[in-house]
Design a protein around this motif. Structure first.
Motif, PDB file in Angstrom:
ATOM      1  N   SER A  17       0.814  -1.204   0.000  1.00 21.63           N
ATOM      2  CA  SER A  17       0.000   0.000   0.000  1.00 21.63           C
ATOM      3  C   SER A  17       0.856   1.266   0.000  1.00 21.63           C
ATOM      4  O   SER A  17       1.761   1.414   0.823  1.00 21.63           O
ATOM      5  N   THR A  18       0.562   2.175  -0.916  1.00 18.58           N
ATOM      6  CA  THR A  18       1.242   3.474  -0.927  1.00 18.58           C
ATOM      7  C   THR A  18       0.955   4.216   0.375  1.00 18.58           C
ATOM      8  O   THR A  18       1.838   4.834   0.966  1.00 18.58           O
ATOM      9  N   THR A  19      -0.309   4.144   0.808  1.00 16.33           N
ATOM     10  CA  THR A  19      -0.697   4.826   2.046  1.00 16.33           C
ATOM     11  C   THR A  19       0.123   4.301   3.221  1.00 16.33           C
ATOM     12  O   THR A  19       0.632   5.066   4.037  1.00 16.33           O
TER      13      THR A  19
ATOM     14  N   ASN B  87      -8.202   7.241  -1.447  1.00 15.41           N
ATOM     15  CA  ASN B  87      -9.527   7.629  -1.941  1.00 15.41           C
ATOM     16  C   ASN B  87     -10.214   6.365  -2.429  1.00 15.41           C
ATOM     17  O   ASN B  87      -9.701   5.659  -3.299  1.00 15.41           O
TER      18      ASN B  87
ATOM     19  N   CYS C 143     -13.836   5.403  -4.001  1.00 17.92           N
ATOM     20  CA  CYS C 143     -15.155   5.802  -4.503  1.00 17.92           C
ATOM     21  C   CYS C 143     -15.491   7.242  -4.130  1.00 17.92           C
ATOM     22  O   CYS C 143     -16.619   7.561  -3.747  1.00 17.92           O
ATOM     23  N   GLY C 144     -14.482   8.107  -4.207  1.00 16.38           N
ATOM     24  CA  GLY C 144     -14.726   9.537  -4.024  1.00 16.38           C
ATOM     25  C   GLY C 144     -14.665  10.031  -2.594  1.00 16.38           C
ATOM     26  O   GLY C 144     -14.817  11.224  -2.336  1.00 16.38           O
TER      27      GLY C 144
ATOM     28  N   GLY D 179      -6.005   7.655  -7.137  1.00 20.12           N
ATOM     29  CA  GLY D 179      -5.681   7.208  -8.485  1.00 20.12           C
ATOM     30  C   GLY D 179      -5.732   8.333  -9.505  1.00 20.12           C
ATOM     31  O   GLY D 179      -5.671   8.074 -10.709  1.00 20.12           O
TER      32      GLY D 179
ATOM     33  N   ALA E 119      -7.969  11.299  -8.958  1.00 19.21           N
ATOM     34  CA  ALA E 119      -9.124  12.184  -8.745  1.00 19.21           C
ATOM     35  C   ALA E 119      -8.942  13.119  -7.550  1.00 19.21           C
ATOM     36  O   ALA E 119      -9.814  13.936  -7.268  1.00 19.21           O
TER      37      ALA E 119
ATOM     38  N   SER F 158      -1.001   7.967  -6.698  1.00 14.08           N
ATOM     39  CA  SER F 158      -0.160   6.805  -6.404  1.00 14.08           C
ATOM     40  C   SER F 158       0.433   6.131  -7.629  1.00 14.08           C
ATOM     41  O   SER F 158       1.145   5.151  -7.489  1.00 14.08           O
TER      42      SER F 158
HETATM   43  C1  LIG Z   1     -12.256   0.277  -3.934  1.00 16.22           C
HETATM   44  C2  LIG Z   1     -11.429   1.320  -4.616  1.00 16.22           C
HETATM   45  C3  LIG Z   1     -12.017   2.520  -4.985  1.00 16.22           C
HETATM   46  C4  LIG Z   1     -11.236   3.536  -5.555  1.00 16.22           C
HETATM   47  N1  LIG Z   1     -11.834   4.725  -5.885  1.00 16.22           N
HETATM   48  C5  LIG Z   1     -11.063   5.751  -6.350  1.00 16.22           C
HETATM   49  C6  LIG Z   1     -11.650   7.020  -6.647  1.00 16.22           C
HETATM   50  O1  LIG Z   1     -12.840   7.230  -6.489  1.00 16.22           O
HETATM   51  N2  LIG Z   1     -10.839   8.014  -7.099  1.00 16.22           N
HETATM   52  C7  LIG Z   1      -9.482   7.820  -7.267  1.00 16.22           C
HETATM   53  O2  LIG Z   1      -8.769   8.756  -7.643  1.00 16.22           O
HETATM   54  N3  LIG Z   1      -8.906   6.625  -6.997  1.00 16.22           N
HETATM   55  C8  LIG Z   1      -9.659   5.584  -6.557  1.00 16.22           C
HETATM   56  N4  LIG Z   1      -9.083   4.374  -6.293  1.00 16.22           N
HETATM   57  C9  LIG Z   1      -7.629   4.219  -6.491  1.00 16.22           C
HETATM   58  C10 LIG Z   1      -6.880   4.285  -5.176  1.00 16.22           C
HETATM   59  O3  LIG Z   1      -7.128   5.479  -4.476  1.00 16.22           O
HETATM   60  C11 LIG Z   1      -5.384   4.173  -5.443  1.00 16.22           C
HETATM   61  O4  LIG Z   1      -5.140   2.959  -6.102  1.00 16.22           O
HETATM   62  C12 LIG Z   1      -4.542   4.228  -4.186  1.00 16.22           C
HETATM   63  O5  LIG Z   1      -3.204   4.016  -4.558  1.00 16.22           O
HETATM   64  C13 LIG Z   1      -4.808   3.143  -3.215  1.00 16.22           C
HETATM   65  O6  LIG Z   1      -3.946   3.335  -2.095  1.00 16.22           O
HETATM   66  P1  LIG Z   1      -3.058   2.144  -1.577  1.00 16.22           P
HETATM   67  O7  LIG Z   1      -1.914   1.973  -2.542  1.00 16.22           O
HETATM   68  O8  LIG Z   1      -2.608   2.572  -0.223  1.00 16.22           O
HETATM   69  O9  LIG Z   1      -3.951   0.930  -1.543  1.00 16.22           O
HETATM   70  C14 LIG Z   1      -9.841   3.331  -5.772  1.00 16.22           C
HETATM   71  C15 LIG Z   1      -9.275   2.091  -5.420  1.00 16.22           C
HETATM   72  C16 LIG Z   1     -10.050   1.098  -4.844  1.00 16.22           C
HETATM   73  C17 LIG Z   1      -9.417  -0.218  -4.478  1.00 16.22           C
END
Ligand SMILES: Cc1cc2nc3c(=O)[nH]c(=O)nc-3n(C[C@H](O)[C@H](O)[C@H](O)COP(=O)(O)O)c2cc1C
Length: 165
Positions: free
Chosen positions: A17-19, A85, A87-88, A119, A121, A147
């Motif tokens: 996880s990036t977070t 993020n 789903c917004g 991702g 947004a 990320s």
């Molecule tokens: C269930 C889900 C919903 C997501 N919804 C969004 C979104 O609404 N907008 C966005 O910019 N990215 C969205 N993403 C992308 C994540 O924010 C992005 O992949 C982020 O790197 C995840 O953090 P992590 O690496 O710590 O898991 C979503 C990812 C997942 C798994």
């Protein structure tokens, strides 16, 4: 920085996880304590399935059970709050964790500094939703980090937080 707690939710791929990486690096560098918000029942590692699960929880305004209780935050003046993020907005386990503190009256006057890995947004509704749910806390507007370039997002988040503290 023992007056600061870094609290984060590491998404559905906690090991990559990036977070999580940004949160653990920030805690390491600043000497802040660290707490992972971990759901008792993990989300699917299949992103398509996870989106469906996240939409289900969001639609139900669910508070998914956590694997362990949130620590007492009395000693901290600031909480650095990291989450992806989803789903917004913020993933629902983040609301479970903050609800626990809210219900114990522990959020009043605390500074919350959110960083939102996304991702592309940005933060979308996450900060507004947190402010609406926890009006007694002082929630900074936070910042978003994309990320797609993992290392950049981590480095930028660390740099940003260091300038905030
Ligand atoms: C269930 C889900 C919903 C997501 N919804 C969004 C979104 O609404 N907008 C966005 O910019 N990215 C969205 N993403 C992308 C994540 O924010 C992005 O992949 C982020 O790197 C995840 O953090 P992590 O690496 O710590 O898991 C979503 C990812 C997942 C798994």
């Amino acid at each position: 920085m023992k007056d600061t707690l870094v609290m984060y939710f590491g998404g559905n791929h906690p090991a990559n996880s990036t977070t999580k990486r940004a949160a653990t690096s920030i805690a390491d560098l600043t000497g802040a304590d660290l707490f992972e918000i971990e759901p008792k029942y993990p989300y699917s590692t299949n992103d398509d399935v996870c989106v469906q699960e996240a939409l289900r929880d969001l639609g139900a305004n669910a508070r998914p059970e956590l694997a362990r209780p949130v620590p007492n935050i009395e000693q901290y003046s600031t909480i650095i709050l990291g989450f992806p993020n989803w789903c917004g907005t913020a993933p629902m386990p983040v609301f479970t964790a903050l609800d626990e503190l809210h219900q114990k009256g522990e959020l009043a006057g605390k500074r919350i500094v959110p960083f939102v890995i996304n991702g592309g947004a940005g933060r979308q509704k996450s900060i507004d939703d947190l402010e609406a749910a926890y009006p007694e806390a002082n929630i900074d507007e936070g910042s978003g980090f994309v990320s797609s370039n993992y290392d950049d997002a981590v480095d930028l988040a660390i740099e940003w937080i260091q300038n905030k503290m």
